[in-house]
Design an enzyme around this catalytic site. Structure first.
Site, PDB file in Angstrom:
ATOM      1  N   HIS A  76      -4.358  -4.354   9.040  1.00  0.00           N
ATOM      2  CA  HIS A  76      -3.691  -3.073   8.784  1.00  0.00           C
ATOM      3  C   HIS A  76      -4.267  -2.052   9.762  1.00  0.00           C
ATOM      4  O   HIS A  76      -5.349  -1.509   9.544  1.00  0.00           O
ATOM      5  CB  HIS A  76      -3.937  -2.650   7.337  1.00  0.00           C
ATOM      6  N   GLU A  82       0.789  -1.235   0.000  1.00  0.00           N
ATOM      7  CA  GLU A  82       0.000   0.000   0.000  1.00  0.00           C
ATOM      8  C   GLU A  82       0.821   1.285   0.000  1.00  0.00           C
ATOM      9  O   GLU A  82       0.295   2.354  -0.256  1.00  0.00           O
ATOM     10  CB  GLU A  82      -0.978   0.006   1.173  1.00  0.00           C
ATOM     11  N   HIS A 114       1.116  -1.535   8.807  1.00  0.00           N
ATOM     12  CA  HIS A 114       0.831  -0.101   8.901  1.00  0.00           C
ATOM     13  C   HIS A 114       1.821   0.670   9.769  1.00  0.00           C
ATOM     14  O   HIS A 114       2.176   1.805   9.445  1.00  0.00           O
ATOM     15  CB  HIS A 114      -0.587   0.176   9.415  1.00  0.00           C
ATOM     16  N   HIS A 165      -3.994   3.524   2.346  1.00  0.00           N
ATOM     17  CA  HIS A 165      -3.559   4.267   1.158  1.00  0.00           C
ATOM     18  C   HIS A 165      -3.956   3.544  -0.137  1.00  0.00           C
ATOM     19  O   HIS A 165      -3.375   3.813  -1.203  1.00  0.00           O
ATOM     20  CB  HIS A 165      -2.044   4.479   1.180  1.00  0.00           C
TER      21      HIS A 165
END
Length: 270
Positions: free
Chosen positions: A153, A39, A178, A68
């Site tokens: 995440h 991401e 994350h 994202h």
């Protein structure tokens, strides 16, 4: 089975290192299945079609996303075409793409991968626990699936740990992403699920969570933005989690992985 999960790929440094190392990792660790969180792969924000294809061509079986997911607008289209790219399952109904993938590994084993987004200190989405429960009920470990990997995440370590215990005995691996910092708590939970609070990132650790230090430092010290965040471009450390499962699909072994860059190197012994 031998599974590998690689943490958030951040920018060119992380991409280049992952693409260079993943083919040999698959051979050396005799991996059956590889999941990569992508991401942050496109300049630290989102993923593009070309980057997605490069990571898959290097040996990833599935790419997961996170908060994202849509920073690169082309991802909204590419995710409809590429079934090996998934976004969090707790996005609203009608969001492009899928929140889970059911894939046949090279060995013929059936693997379910689920991606969810936490809600503590993050976007107000649907309940990640409800989304995971739906997937686990629909595709039980040891019956429909030979292995199940869940990418949580999330920002809060407590929410990630809660997801690990929520899935214990029903998934092969629950791993957090994350935060970009690898945690030291790799363990097999009492019910047999491998767990690590955060896999870490694939990126330059001479940085602020993968970003060039100047802009984050300026914002923390002055509270005034002076430009865009840019990924750090130094040598990357590849961080992830290795899991070996039993015939039941539950874990018998879990170990952190760290390769290259600045952090202490760790590779599983076979």
């Amino acid at each position: 089975m031998r599974l590998l999960f690689m943490g958030d790929v951040v920018g060119r440094s992380g991409r280049d290192a992952l693409v260079a190392e993943l083919p040999s990792l698959r051979r050396e660790l005799a991996l059956d299945f590889v999941v990569v969180n992508g991401e942050n792969a496109a300049g630290g924000f989102g993923i593009t079609a070309q980057i997605c294809n490069d990571i898959l061509d290097a040996g990833a079986d599935i790419i997961t996303l996170g908060n994202h997911s849509w920073d690169q607008r082309e991802a909204l289209v590419h995710i409809e075409r590429e079934t090996r790219l998934i976004r969090p399952a707790n996005y609203p109904a009608g969001t492009p793409g899928r929140g889970a993938a059911f894939v046949e590994a090279q060995s013929g084993a059936r693997v379910l991968v689920v991606n969810v987004l936490g809600r503590v200190f993050m976007e107000a989405l649907g309940c990640p626990f409800e989304a995971v429960e739906r997937e686990l009920v629909a595709c039980p470990l040891g019956e429909a699936a030979d292995a199940i990997i869940i990418d949580m995440h999330a920002e809060a370590t407590s929410e990630k740990m809660a997801m690990g215990h929520f899935c214990d005995g029903r998934a092969s691996l629950v791993v957090g992403t994350h935060s970009h910092i690898p945690t030291a708590d790799a363990q097999v939970l009492p019910g047999g699920t491998a767990y690590q609070t955060d896999a870490g990132m694939c990126g330059d650790y001479n940085s602020v969570i993968g970003m060039d230090k100047d802009e984050p430092l300026n914002r923390f010290t002055t509270r005034i933005p002076s430009g865009r965040f840019q990924p750090a471009l130094g040598p990357a450390t590849l961080c992830g989690v290795f899991v070996e499962t039993e015939a039941s699909g539950l874990a018998k072994r879990v170990e952190p992985v760290r390769i290259g860059g600045r952090l202490k190197q760790v590779l599983p012994e076979l």
